[in-house]
Motif scaffolding. Structure first.
Motif, PDB file in Angstrom:
ATOM      1  N   GLU A 282      21.702 -60.290  -2.546  1.00  0.00           N
ATOM      2  CA  GLU A 282      22.801 -59.584  -2.183  1.00  0.00           C
ATOM      3  C   GLU A 282      23.865 -60.674  -1.663  1.00  0.00           C
ATOM      4  O   GLU A 282      24.644 -60.220  -0.688  1.00  0.00           O
ATOM      5  CB  GLU A 282      22.287 -58.567  -0.960  1.00  0.00           C
ATOM      6  N   ASP A 285      27.824 -58.310  -3.607  1.00  0.00           N
ATOM      7  CA  ASP A 285      27.397 -57.035  -3.399  1.00  0.00           C
ATOM      8  C   ASP A 285      27.852 -56.344  -4.968  1.00  0.00           C
ATOM      9  O   ASP A 285      28.681 -56.791  -5.725  1.00  0.00           O
ATOM     10  CB  ASP A 285      28.237 -56.380  -2.446  1.00  0.00           C
ATOM     11  N   CYS A 286      26.977 -55.187  -5.238  1.00  0.00           N
ATOM     12  CA  CYS A 286      27.458 -54.627  -6.265  1.00  0.00           C
ATOM     13  C   CYS A 286      27.166 -53.248  -6.114  1.00  0.00           C
ATOM     14  O   CYS A 286      26.478 -52.732  -5.294  1.00  0.00           O
ATOM     15  CB  CYS A 286      27.012 -54.912  -7.632  1.00  0.00           C
ATOM     16  N   THR A 287      27.691 -52.210  -7.114  1.00  0.00           N
ATOM     17  CA  THR A 287      27.289 -50.563  -6.744  1.00  0.00           C
ATOM     18  C   THR A 287      26.068 -50.341  -7.238  1.00  0.00           C
ATOM     19  O   THR A 287      25.307 -51.079  -7.893  1.00  0.00           O
ATOM     20  CB  THR A 287      28.344 -49.747  -7.170  1.00  0.00           C
ATOM     21  N   GLU A 289      25.465 -48.517  -9.651  1.00  0.00           N
ATOM     22  CA  GLU A 289      25.344 -48.205 -11.010  1.00  0.00           C
ATOM     23  C   GLU A 289      25.273 -49.598 -11.892  1.00  0.00           C
ATOM     24  O   GLU A 289      24.560 -49.716 -12.673  1.00  0.00           O
ATOM     25  CB  GLU A 289      26.598 -47.374 -11.678  1.00  0.00           C
ATOM     26  N   GLU A 290      26.170 -50.515 -10.935  1.00  0.00           N
ATOM     27  CA  GLU A 290      26.024 -51.709 -11.673  1.00  0.00           C
ATOM     28  C   GLU A 290      24.595 -52.494 -11.565  1.00  0.00           C
ATOM     29  O   GLU A 290      24.123 -53.057 -12.439  1.00  0.00           O
ATOM     30  CB  GLU A 290      26.991 -52.524 -10.904  1.00  0.00           C
ATOM     31  N   GLN A 541      28.580 -62.145 -17.628  1.00  0.00           N
ATOM     32  CA  GLN A 541      29.644 -61.411 -17.776  1.00  0.00           C
ATOM     33  C   GLN A 541      29.996 -60.277 -16.724  1.00  0.00           C
ATOM     34  O   GLN A 541      30.860 -60.154 -16.194  1.00  0.00           O
ATOM     35  CB  GLN A 541      30.137 -60.861 -19.181  1.00  0.00           C
ATOM     36  N   GLN A 544      30.391 -61.459 -13.485  1.00  0.00           N
ATOM     37  CA  GLN A 544      31.570 -62.193 -13.353  1.00  0.00           C
ATOM     38  C   GLN A 544      32.634 -61.258 -12.963  1.00  0.00           C
ATOM     39  O   GLN A 544      33.652 -61.554 -12.354  1.00  0.00           O
ATOM     40  CB  GLN A 544      32.029 -63.263 -14.503  1.00  0.00           C
ATOM     41  N   SER A 545      32.606 -60.113 -13.651  1.00  0.00           N
ATOM     42  CA  SER A 545      33.361 -59.134 -13.393  1.00  0.00           C
ATOM     43  C   SER A 545      33.422 -58.185 -12.137  1.00  0.00           C
ATOM     44  O   SER A 545      33.969 -57.283 -11.845  1.00  0.00           O
ATOM     45  CB  SER A 545      33.465 -58.156 -14.567  1.00  0.00           C
ATOM     46  N   LEU A 546      32.252 -58.542 -11.271  1.00  0.00           N
ATOM     47  CA  LEU A 546      32.235 -57.935  -9.868  1.00  0.00           C
ATOM     48  C   LEU A 546      33.574 -58.681  -9.273  1.00  0.00           C
ATOM     49  O   LEU A 546      33.680 -59.591  -9.256  1.00  0.00           O
ATOM     50  CB  LEU A 546      30.741 -58.289  -9.212  1.00  0.00           C
ATOM     51  N   PRO A 547      33.872 -57.593  -8.375  1.00  0.00           N
ATOM     52  CA  PRO A 547      34.926 -58.095  -7.592  1.00  0.00           C
ATOM     53  C   PRO A 547      34.723 -59.253  -6.475  1.00  0.00           C
ATOM     54  O   PRO A 547      35.455 -60.007  -6.238  1.00  0.00           O
ATOM     55  CB  PRO A 547      35.501 -56.919  -6.640  1.00  0.00           C
ATOM     56  N   ASP A 548      33.584 -59.352  -6.183  1.00  0.00           N
ATOM     57  CA  ASP A 548      33.386 -60.185  -5.058  1.00  0.00           C
ATOM     58  C   ASP A 548      32.477 -61.444  -5.788  1.00  0.00           C
ATOM     59  O   ASP A 548      32.193 -62.285  -5.137  1.00  0.00           O
ATOM     60  CB  ASP A 548      32.152 -59.687  -3.945  1.00  0.00           C
ATOM     61  N   ASN A 572      40.568 -69.070  -8.618  1.00  0.00           N
ATOM     62  CA  ASN A 572      41.982 -69.109  -8.881  1.00  0.00           C
ATOM     63  C   ASN A 572      42.943 -68.733  -7.947  1.00  0.00           C
ATOM     64  O   ASN A 572      44.107 -68.919  -7.885  1.00  0.00           O
ATOM     65  CB  ASN A 572      42.174 -68.091  -9.934  1.00  0.00           C
TER      66      ASN A 572
ATOM     67  N   GLU B 443      44.626 -66.587 -17.714  1.00  0.00           N
ATOM     68  CA  GLU B 443      43.479 -66.550 -16.630  1.00  0.00           C
ATOM     69  C   GLU B 443      42.696 -65.067 -16.558  1.00  0.00           C
ATOM     70  O   GLU B 443      41.586 -65.294 -16.530  1.00  0.00           O
ATOM     71  CB  GLU B 443      43.899 -66.645 -15.213  1.00  0.00           C
ATOM     72  N   SER B 449      34.898 -63.901 -19.148  1.00  0.00           N
ATOM     73  CA  SER B 449      34.726 -62.362 -18.827  1.00  0.00           C
ATOM     74  C   SER B 449      36.248 -61.954 -18.337  1.00  0.00           C
ATOM     75  O   SER B 449      37.280 -62.941 -17.774  1.00  0.00           O
ATOM     76  CB  SER B 449      33.803 -62.091 -18.017  1.00  0.00           C
ATOM     77  N   VAL B 450      36.534 -60.919 -18.779  1.00  0.00           N
ATOM     78  CA  VAL B 450      37.982 -60.356 -18.498  1.00  0.00           C
ATOM     79  C   VAL B 450      37.862 -59.986 -16.939  1.00  0.00           C
ATOM     80  O   VAL B 450      36.805 -59.142 -16.632  1.00  0.00           O
ATOM     81  CB  VAL B 450      38.376 -59.268 -19.331  1.00  0.00           C
ATOM     82  N   ARG B 477      36.704 -50.581 -10.784  1.00  0.00           N
ATOM     83  CA  ARG B 477      35.773 -51.766 -11.044  1.00  0.00           C
ATOM     84  C   ARG B 477      35.601 -51.945 -12.466  1.00  0.00           C
ATOM     85  O   ARG B 477      35.949 -50.819 -13.268  1.00  0.00           O
ATOM     86  CB  ARG B 477      34.491 -51.745 -10.261  1.00  0.00           C
ATOM     87  N   TYR B 482      35.412 -45.765  -8.649  1.00  0.00           N
ATOM     88  CA  TYR B 482      34.461 -45.517  -7.593  1.00  0.00           C
ATOM     89  C   TYR B 482      35.530 -44.755  -6.788  1.00  0.00           C
ATOM     90  O   TYR B 482      36.755 -44.905  -6.512  1.00  0.00           O
ATOM     91  CB  TYR B 482      33.837 -46.820  -7.097  1.00  0.00           C
ATOM     92  N   SER B 492      31.136 -52.326  -1.239  1.00  0.00           N
ATOM     93  CA  SER B 492      30.435 -52.147  -2.552  1.00  0.00           C
ATOM     94  C   SER B 492      29.257 -51.035  -2.684  1.00  0.00           C
ATOM     95  O   SER B 492      29.099 -50.129  -3.381  1.00  0.00           O
ATOM     96  CB  SER B 492      29.931 -53.199  -3.232  1.00  0.00           C
TER      97      SER B 492
END
Lengths: 663, 672
Positions: A282, A285-287, A289-290, A541, A544-548, A572, B443, B449-450, B477, B482, B492
């Motif tokens: 943890e 964090d993810c939801t 579903e994720e 991937q 990586q695409s999790l917001p956090d 970034n 970027e 990953s996108v 997301r 969500y 989350s």
């Protein structure tokens, strides 16, 4: 030269005695005493020491460490005067490479020799070359957390320690591949096993262990990790690391360049492992579903690596496979012509006809499952009141192309349902098919899945799909999907599907195992076709695409503010986060950054962005060196280009991340 | 109705009384097999030119009256034969044949079709609706192809049977049928059946090219002696042979082959030549053994086998290519006119757009879009460039009021022109230097990953089945949309999944303030593409302002399509730039990728530019014809050789078709 005496025994030159201890910083180490002058070169001193020791040994890796100044005397042409060494200097003549124990991203321990004299950046590069991870600039070492005194000294299970201390790499060149692994791993069975440990994903962890391991409960907890990073511009010795110490090897910068499953098996696997632990503990964090997708991918990856399907189909090119299939097809058709039966089989698309119980959820209906005669032909499902009415019009006909197929299975409860969500111009129709047993379920389920992709049961993958479903069901039986209260050990979970080893502990608390299993299976069917490395890549991937994802947190205090806040550092951007609420207050992107400065005395970092935006903060939870290195490191990583290949601009890196000793 | 839905299966529309529907599906399979073998047969046909087909074998079958299972029986019959004889096949000859067919077809077919258009033009001023009704036969016929792809071919045989049984047709019927009949070889040969459904001229054009192809194919040895003149004027032929159109026509088709045959021969022949085994068993065994071996280790035989395999693969490719579904569509232009065009099932929206830009002389611009409007639900969507057009259109219902509109929409690629407004999750629009825009895009889209932009905020959600809207805090997301449940924190772990994006598309809602009492007019809709009517499975969201709307829609697009979206943009940019070179400033509507403004203020920014910037006298230089075999030839070929070649014969044709734009229903065949 040094040590000329008069007849009375007095030294007439300006020589003096220098004591050098032999060995690694051990006060009781044997010592040799040399007679030197200020003009003596380090190289000469080294030679004398070796002569004095009078032992035959390969001394090539040895060098002198000056304890008081915490410095290696590596410039052999420098004189003692130039270094400023006097008789009171405590010097140790010891090896530059010493064994350390690395805790890898996959949480396994590996003993190897690391350079204690080079800057950490180079030492890590060497380690990475040894364990064949490309792009070492993304990784770094952390001090192991201090072990709290275990109450009653819990019986730590003896863990297997892999040893690579004896392996020597020819410098410079990338190791050649031999038998599918870098040549230096193929020497012995042990090193081979070591390579497998590095390049293959580990089985899911014991759920109990997972619950015991510390997890961050707040943003503040997440900042703790980052004060343990070692300094990349100084050597291990300078940072107080001793031989045999445990260090963590981790991907530090979340900017993974050119991930290639073909050339990067170890890197991919270790990155996957780090991502997996990051999610299980943890840290990110993810939801819900994720999490289910992550769990399904872990399950799939584990299944593939257990079954040894590690090797990708490399030898045969894909086109030839296609051709083979096409030819087989053709051949069967031709050969089969001898008997018309075979031809019949080939030309008729198989159908499924059976009594199934069907349930159509509707508003204001209390009807449950009802027995129907169901015919499944091509991609169309039709059902009738009874078998006798089959030639007539069906009650309903559904084309399953493009539909969602959701398994609703409980093996121990002997429940084998297929939930279908069939799109039509009017909306989705929901329908449940209840099968009697596993065998029936497997056949219908396979048909539905193929139909949803627009293929019929004549498709060559049908039988394998049926087999896969059956195998899956048997896994659930042995895996004890129902025994939620008794999570099993790692061995048991390797065989069956123990969902608790695949999800973060908070889901263990939230769901029973038998609730989790079907959800993971549902997610699994979307990834079931992936190969091992594809699945790992997909996992990374998705991570990586999790917001956090990829945010390193430090506690800072902004100039002019009176409370502590969190600074998030991503690849970034910098993020200012409210410590109490966790809301993002402000984001600055590195792209807009003009310059940053560090005042080492007052431990303050000042950053200037475009349009004269100035930000200054002092670092609280970690030293400003760590923040500085993170920022500089990300800037450095963004300068990488594919064209430049593997070589690293080390100077640039040290320039961007170091600097504090220079002043 | 703007798209002729000929792929909707409807039995009653099939006008051939003779066809039995009851056991049709069973036969399908047989036919499918037969037809497939028929395909192979075509290819093998010329292999052994020194070994003429023995007519003896055919004779007993000629007496068959119930021909429903023709192909099936033939297949078996010949399979045995082939196995018994164990003959080997000259693959080189096979390939040579395929190539020559291809070439002949592309040149003859294209040339003829153009001539044909001008000839038949006066006859086709029928409005589209009448077309559909009048040619119901054709329509139904082709529509039956839908269920499974390989079964396209099957009907042809069936149809022929039906035709034979319908010997006593009236004169015009016969004429019409013969047109139909004309297309049949095409079906068996190249499966371009749906083509026949479009318009009369269309069918004819097709038939010509097809018949020319079939004659090429069927000419066993004397391909050169093909009398093209005869073949290109099937209408004339039909008129002269009205009495027994089918039989006679078959003869005309086979005029150059050695034995003049009865029509049945034609059908037979397909099945009969079919089953030469390409690969004897040893070869295939060999092949399996050598799989994966490096080439230098192979023995001579193995190499030969590999070579053989290579050739077969190419042949299989071509067979695959021949089985292409086509659809005639009507595209509405922004100036209320419309164009009818044919698309094949492999074409992406990008290809269709290129075609349309070529044909409408509207100039090249990134913003040209194909917009699907679903009037019943009052929503619309810009098709993404990589999407398959036919696949999308097949989701429409038969009686659909949906429209396909070709227009300029700046929101299509606004995301890439001003990424700072979409990717940074900021509330206010901003300017950004071009260089920074590029960096930002790179970027976001070029990493491993996108990065899905962090979009979150309060939106209105419409209650199912009611005209009431509720506020909710939504977050986007990568894994879906969500919302934050009431009384929970925005972390989350507390989020509830509203929708996952795999199965839904995002649409703009239109005028929902009136329709559903939405709080604003800035609505977006999420639904499965197949849903065409009101349903609880459609989700309606309403934003407070237009910026939020566009941010959400684009965010969802990024989450759904990822890198593909950026690739589409770059591809479009490339096209625009190269077109810009060609047209040498004649087009006014070119926009450079980075020069235009911020978020569009209005979502439906029609521009009536389609004809403005370009006149009819524009040089035909940039007109690219979509070649039948385009996928085979390289891009360079397209831009180079074909450009020169095609421009010559196309000049008159282009003029003709621009004239047609005025009459909406006029058939436009182009050169496809």
């Amino acid at each position: 030269m040094a040590g000329m005496k008069t007849a009375t025994g007095d030294y007439i030159d300006s020589s003096w005695e220098l004591r050098v201890f032999v060995g690694e910083e051990d006060p009781e180490a044997e010592s040799v005493t040399l007679r030197v002058t200020g003009e003596s070169h380090i190289g000469g001193v080294l030679l004398k020491v070796v002569e004095e020791i009078k032992r035959k040994q390969d001394w090539s890796d040895h060098a002198i460490w000056w304890e008081q100044k915490r410095q290696w005397l590596l410039q052999t042409h420098w004189t003692l005067d130039k270094y400023g060494i006097l008789a009171d200097a405590r010097l140790f003549f010891g090896p530059q490479h010493r064994p350390i124990i690395l805790r890898l991203p996959n949480r396994r321990a590996l003993r190897l020799r690391a350079s204690f004299s080079q800057p950490l950046f180079q030492a890590v590069a060497a380690i990475c070359r040894l364990i064949s991870i490309r792009h070492p600039e993304e990784l770094s070492l952390l001090r192991a957390p201090e072990k709290k005194e275990k109450k009653k000294k819990e019986k730590e299970p003896e863990e297997e320690l892999y040893d690579l201390t004896k392996v020597v790499l020819a410098g410079g060149v990338a190791p050649a591949l031999f038998r599918g692994m870098p040549a230096h791993f193929s020497d012995s069975a042990h090193t081979e096993a070591c390579y497998h440990m590095l390049s293959r994903p580990q089985p899911p962890p014991d759920p109990l262990l997972l619950q015991r391991l510390p997890r961050p409960s707040s943003l503040l907890d997440k900042t703790q990790l980052h004060n343990r990073w070692l300094d990349s511009s100084r050597c291990l010795m300078q940072q107080g690391i001793k031989a045999g110490d445990m260090l963590w090897l981790r991907f530090k910068y979340y900017s993974f360049f050119d991930l290639d499953p073909k050339t990067d098996p170890v890197r991919l696997t270790q990155l996957y492992e780090q991502a997996r632990w990051d999610l299980l503990l943890e840290e990110t964090d993810c939801t819900e579903e994720e999490m289910m997708v992550f769990a399904a991918l872990q399950y799939h990856i584990n299944k593939l690596s257990q079954s040894g399907e590690v090797g990708e189909p490399t030898g045969t090119d894909r086109g030839l496979d296609d051709l083979d299939a096409a030819l087989n097809n053709l051949e069967v058709k031709l050969e089969g012509s001898a008997s018309t039966d075979v031809l019949d089989n080939l030309t008729t698309i198989p159908e499924l006809k059976d009594h199934l119980r069907i349930f159509r959820p509707r508003k204001l209906t209390l009807k449950g499952y009802r027995q129907h005669w169901v015919v499944f032909k091509e991609t169309t499902l039709s059902y009738y009141k009874s078998q006798d009415e089959a030639p007539g019009d069906p009650i309903q006909q559904l084309n399953l192309k493009g539909c969602e197929v959701v398994p609703d299975v409980n093996v121990s409860g002997q429940k084998f349902c297929i939930k279908l969500l069939v799109p039509s111009p009017e909306g989705m129709s929901e329908i449940y098919l209840r099968c009697q047993d596993e065998k029936q379920y497997a056949h219908w389920m396979a048909g539905c899945r193929l139909a949803s992709k627009g293929r019929t049961m004549a498709d060559s993958s049908y039988t394998s799909e049926v087999q896969a479903i059956l195998a899956f069901l048997s896994l659930q039986r042995t895996g004890g999907g129902g025994s939620g209260n008794h999570p099993q050990g790692p061995d048991a979970s390797a065989e069956g599907l123990n969902p608790y080893g695949l999800v973060a502990p908070r889901f263990q608390r939230k769901f029973k195992a038998k609730q989790l299993t079907p959800r993971i299976l549902e997610a699994h069917q979307n990834v079931a076709q992936l190969s091992l490395s594809e699945a790992q890549l997909r996992f990374i991937q998705a991570w990586q695409s999790l917001p956090d994802f990829g945010i390193s947190y430090v506690v800072v205090r902004f100039k002019g503010s009176r409370k502590d806040e969190i600074l998030g550092i991503a690849n970034n951007r910098l993020i200012r986060i409210d410590l109490a609420v966790g809301d993002v207050v402000k984001t600055w992107r590195f792209n807009n950054m003009r310059q940053w400065n560090v005042n080492w005395d007052i431990r303050q970092v000042a950053i200037e962005f475009d349009e004269h935006i100035n930000v200054a903060f002092s670092c609280v939870s970690a030293s400003c060196r760590i923040v500085h290195e993170y920022i500089g490191g990300y800037i450095f990583l963004s300068t990488r280009e594919r064209a430049r290949g593997e070589e690293l601009d080390e100077d640039l890196f040290l320039q961007l991340t170091g600097g504090h000793e220079a002043f | 109705m703007s798209v002729f839905q000929m792929d909707q299966l409807s039995d009653e529309e099939i006008d051939h009384g003779a066809e039995e529907d009851s056991d049709k599906e069973d036969q399908d399979l047989d036919k499918m097999f037969g037809a497939w073998l028929g395909e192979l047969d075509k290819l093998t046909q010329s292999l052994d030119s020194d070994k003429p087909v023995e007519p003896v074998k055919r004779s007993p079958l000629r007496q068959e009256t119930n021909m429903a299972n023709f192909s099936y029986r033939f297949s078996i019959y010949n399979l045995n034969e082939a196995l018994n004889q164990g003959e080997t096949v000259d693959l080189d000859a096979l390939m040579a044949d395929l190539c020559s067919i291809e070439q002949e077809l592309s040149s003859i077919g294209a040339g003829n079709s153009k001539r044909q258009i001008t000839e038949t033009k006066p006859t086709q001023k029928l409005p589209a609706s009448r077309h559909t009704s009048k040619h119901g036969t054709l329509k139904g016929l082709s529509s039956s192809n839908r269920i499974t792809k390989p079964s396209h071919a099957n009907y042809s045989l069936d149809d022929i049977t039906a035709q034979l049984e319908q010997a006593s047709l009236s004169m015009d019927e016969a004429a019409q049928q013969s047109v139909l009949e004309d297309t049949k070889p095409s079906v068996t040969n190249q499966h371009r059946r749906t083509a026949s459904a479009g318009t009369l001229s269309d069918a004819e054009v097709r038939s010509i090219s097809n018949s020319s192809r079939s004659s090429i194919t069927s000419a066993t040895s004397s391909m050169d002696s093909l009398d093209i003149d005869k073949v290109t004027r099937p209408q004339e032929l039909d008129l002269t042979h009205q009495g027994q159109p089918i039989t006679e026509h078959a003869i005309s088709l086979r005029c150059s082959s050695k034995q003049a045959k009865h029509h049945i021969d034609f059908t037979e022949e397909q099945a009969e030549l079919t089953p030469h085994s390409y690969l004897d068993r040893e070869t295939s065994l060999l092949l399996r053994n050598i799989a994966g071996k490096p080439s230098h280790l192979l023995t001579k035989e193995e190499q030969a086998a590999k070579l053989k395999a290579e050739k077969i693969r190419v042949a299989l490719e071509k067979i695959k290519e021949a089985q292409v579904k086509k659809l005639v569509i009507r595209v509405h232009m922004s100036d209320d006119s419309s164009k009818t065009m044919m698309v094949d099932e492999r074409q992406t929206v990008r290809q269709v757009l290129d075609n349309l830009m070529d044909k409408s002389h509207c100039g090249y611009s990134l913003d040209w879009s194909l917009v699907e409007t679903i009037s019943e639900l009052q929503m619309e969507r810009i098709f993404e460039d990589h999407e398959n057009l036919v696949e999308n259109l097949l989701n429409w219902t038969r009686d659909s009021q949906n429209k396909l509109v070709f227009m300029e929409r700046i929101e299509k690629y606004a995301l890439f022109k001003n990424p700072q407004n979409y990717l940074l999750g900021k509330k206010e629009t901003a300017e950004m230097a071009d260089r920074n825009k590029e960096v930002l895009l790179e970027e976001c889209f070029c990493g491993s990953s996108v990065t899905v932009p962090e979009i979150e905020g309060v939106l209105w959600l419409k209650d199912d089945g009611k005209k009431s809207w509720k506020k909710r805090y939504f977050l986007l997301r990568a894994s879906g949309i969500y919302y934050v449940p009431k009384g929970k924190a925005k972390v989350s772990r507390e989020l509830v999944c509203f929708l996952q994006l795999d199965h839904v598309n995002v649409y703009y809602g239109q005028d929902y303030r009136n329709k559903y009492k939405a709080p604003t007019d800035y609505c977006l809709v999420l639904k499965h593409p197949q849903i065409q009517k009101k349903s609880q499975y459609i989700k309606y969201l309403c934003c407070d302002d237009v910026r939020t709307l566009h941010q959400w829609v684009n965010g969802i697009r990024i989450a759904k399509y990822g890198k593909q979206l950026y690739m589409n943009y770059q591809e479009a940019l490339k096209r625009t730039e190269s077109a810009y070179d060609w047209t040498s400033l004649s087009s006014s509507s070119i926009k450079s990728g980075s020069s235009s403004s911020s978020i569009p203020e209005s979502q439906s920014n029609h521009s009536n530019q389609s004809d403005s910037g370009v006149s009819d006298t524009q040089p035909a230089g940039h007109v690219r014809s979509q070649s039948i075999v385009s996928s085979i030839f390289s891009e360079a070929w397209k831009r180079g050789t074909q450009l020169e070649e095609s421009s010559k014969p196309q000049v008159p044709n282009e003029k003709a078709s621009t004239a047609e734009v005025c009459t909406p229903a006029a058939a436009k065949t182009g050169s496809s």
